[in-house]
Design an enzyme around this catalytic site. Structure first.
Site, PDB file in Angstrom:
ATOM      1  N   GLU A  68       0.819  -1.218   0.000  1.00  0.00           N
ATOM      2  CA  GLU A  68       0.000   0.000   0.000  1.00  0.00           C
ATOM      3  C   GLU A  68       0.852   1.267   0.000  1.00  0.00           C
ATOM      4  OE1 GLU A  68      -3.055   0.176   2.984  1.00  0.00           O
ATOM      5  OE2 GLU A  68      -4.294  -1.288   1.950  1.00  0.00           O
ATOM      6  N   HIS A  85      10.766 -26.131   0.637  1.00  0.00           N
ATOM      7  CA  HIS A  85      10.293 -27.352  -0.016  1.00  0.00           C
ATOM      8  C   HIS A  85       9.091 -27.060  -0.901  1.00  0.00           C
ATOM      9  CE1 HIS A  85      12.998 -29.710   2.547  1.00  0.00           C
ATOM     10  NE2 HIS A  85      12.788 -28.712   3.387  1.00  0.00           N
ATOM     11  N   LYS A  96     -13.529   0.487  -1.965  1.00  0.00           N
ATOM     12  CA  LYS A  96     -14.370   0.693  -0.776  1.00  0.00           C
ATOM     13  C   LYS A  96     -15.642   1.438  -1.169  1.00  0.00           C
ATOM     14  CE  LYS A  96     -11.216   0.882   3.178  1.00  0.00           C
ATOM     15  NZ  LYS A  96     -10.812   1.666   4.333  1.00  0.00           N
TER      16      LYS A  96
HETATM   17  O1  PA5 Z   1      -3.741   1.051   5.437  1.00  0.00           O
HETATM   18  C1  PA5 Z   1      -4.890   1.412   5.295  1.00  0.00           C
HETATM   19  O2  PA5 Z   1      -5.190   2.596   5.369  1.00  0.00           O
HETATM   20  C2  PA5 Z   1      -6.016   0.412   5.027  1.00  0.00           C
HETATM   21  O3  PA5 Z   1      -5.551  -0.880   4.972  1.00  0.00           O
HETATM   22  C3  PA5 Z   1      -7.026   0.513   6.147  1.00  0.00           C
HETATM   23  O4  PA5 Z   1      -6.363   0.332   7.372  1.00  0.00           O
HETATM   24  C4  PA5 Z   1      -8.148  -0.501   6.028  1.00  0.00           C
HETATM   25  O5  PA5 Z   1      -8.788  -0.353   4.809  1.00  0.00           O
HETATM   26  C5  PA5 Z   1      -9.144  -0.336   7.175  1.00  0.00           C
HETATM   27  O6  PA5 Z   1      -9.591   0.972   7.263  1.00  0.00           O
HETATM   28  P1  PA5 Z   1     -10.271   1.542   8.571  1.00  0.00           P
HETATM   29  O7  PA5 Z   1      -9.283   1.524   9.676  1.00  0.00           O
HETATM   30  O8  PA5 Z   1     -10.685   2.930   8.212  1.00  0.00           O
HETATM   31  O9  PA5 Z   1     -11.452   0.650   8.882  1.00  0.00           O
END
Ligand code: PA5
Length: 431
Positions: free
Chosen positions: A282, A311, A423
């Site tokens: 990310e 393995h 989302k």
């Molecule tokens: O790194 C990020 O921002 C995402 O992976 C979020 O943590 C994830 O989508 C969950 O979002 P939230 O904490 O708003 O529920």
């Protein structure tokens, strides 16, 4: 032995792996940029995105968390953490790496697969269970669905009047659906870490479940402090997270090494590899650079598990495309170990007296060596021990290395527009 993790990168050098490795002059060239990069980061120190660097110093915050746990535990035995992505993976990595009594913390919310709910339903005693709903935005579909499910179950078991005591919500206190519901229902509220979820493990997100299991969360922070202080070093030789970033940058930019494999040789760190995967994917997978130029960059992270994958994956790692950089994680000393007895007349006498931990480390060293022989660049992070202090270092090491990689690539490592799209689409489809 020193209690600081060691990054052994000798098998990344051109003297060992030929043209696939770095030349000292290249590393030194990037090293000359470090002072400028550190200055840039210092100037942005008050930006919420970089507040993960302040977390290790918040020992007073850790104290408050420990007191809260002490207050809650006479009433509740089990904690269920409900969250996904950055609101889940760090806490899971931390708890699974160190806790021996893991049955006291469960995780829910990273899937809406009904089977997962069925299996957890059978395990928990609702009267003695506390739910920690974690979502920065307070709007995430999986987390909200899971929350509604568990809330209904709790109400069925303890009644609506008492149910609010069973929920603690960790969310952005500025707003969001979860925040509004917490206020309406009277749930306790903890402020979510102000930066991105994937940098939040050393905030209340990870510290609360860790403290629930009795882990020494202050030691965890003190370990992270060590790595953070090393990252203030402008001399690259003293700054391990920068070295990691620089080597990965060189591999990515100059040698087509677009895949980063993390292969812990510690069973307890398998979840850690999933946390790392999100952090790298990310943070680095970006369409545009900081000037808005289309770049479509990013290393693809792979979570691998030693020795299992020796393995299963090693054939590909050694003989497939030379497009990967490997990082092993090992511990110099195992918290437990068992010596193998002599098995007479078995032909296995060479194993007598060897410990399982010793064999594990030999497996890793042999794999690292075989990769090197095949000109595959690989480095090893050696933790002096697997404990709070060393794990704190490891988390901070990777977060800092990712920020350095972002600086070298000229991208923003703190946003995730590619996640936001899906989302929004999910919500649209459901509505
Ligand atoms: O790194 C990020 O921002 C995402 O992976 C979020 O943590 C994830 O989508 C969950 O979002 P939230 O904490 O708003 O529920």
């Amino acid at each position: 032995m020193a209690k600081t993790l060691l990054y052994d990168y000798q098998y990344m050098s051109s003297s060992k792996v030929g043209n696939f490795g770095f030349k000292q002059s290249e590393l030194a060239g990037l090293g000359r940029k470090l002072k400028q990069i550190n200055l840039r980061l210092e100037k942005k120190a008050d930006n919420p995105d970089l507040s993960f660097r302040k977390l290790p110093y918040d020992l007073a915050g850790a104290d408050i968390i420990q007191k809260l746990v002490k207050k809650l535990q006479p009433k509740f035995e089990t904690l269920v953490v409900v969250g996904i992505g950055g609101s889940d993976l760090g806490a899971k990595a931390l708890v699974r790496a160190l806790a021996s009594n893991q049955q006291k913390v469960y995780f829910s919310g990273d899937t809406t697969d009904p089977q997962a709910f069925k299996s957890l339903l059978a395990k928990i005693d609702f009267k003695k269970t506390l739910f920690n709903i974690v979502s920065k935005s307070g709007n995430t579909l999986e987390t909200l669905s899971s929350f509604i499910f568990w809330r209904d179950q709790v109400i069925k078991k303890v009644g609506y009047k008492n149910h609010s005591q069973h929920f603690i919500v960790t969310t952005n206190i500025q707003g969001g659906k979860l925040m509004n519901l917490a206020i309406k229902e009277g749930y306790a509220i903890l402020a979510h870490y102000s930066g991105g979820g994937r940098y939040s493990v050393l905030s209340v997100n990870g510290l609360f479940p860790a403290a629930w299991l009795g882990l020494d969360i202050k030691m965890l922070l003190k370990g992270a402090q060590v790595m953070d202080k090393l990252a203030k070093e402008n001399s690259w030789q003293k700054n391990p997270s920068f070295i990691y970033a620089a080597l990965h940058y060189l591999g990515y930019k100059k040698r087509g090494q677009h895949i980063a494999v993390l292969m812990p040789y510690l069973e307890a760190l398998n979840s850690f590899a999933f946390w790392y995967r999100q952090l790298l994917a990310e943070s680095l997978g970006k369409k545009y650079d900081l000037n808005g130029k289309l770049v479509s960059v990013g290393m693809t992270p792979i979570a691998s598990a030693g020795p299992k994958d020796q393995h299963s994956q090693l054939q590909l790692y050694n003989e497939g495309a030379n497009d990967k950089i490997f990082t092993f994680v090992t511990a110099a000393k195992s918290p437990v170990d068992f010596k193998l007895p002599l098995y007479k007349d078995s032909g296995l006498g060479f194993l007598a007296g060897k410990s399982l931990g010793q064999i594990l480390n030999i497996e890793q060293q042999a794999v690292a060596w075989s990769l090197m022989k095949n000109n595959r660049t690989n480095g090893t992070l050696v933790l002096p021990e697997l404990n709070e202090y060393c794990l704190g270092q490891l988390f901070q090491f990777f977060e800092l290395a990712t920020v350095y990689l972002g600086e070298l690539l000229g991208i923003n490592v703190f946003d995730q527009p590619g996640v936001e799209d899906s989302k929004k689409q999910m919500m649209k489809m459901l509505k």
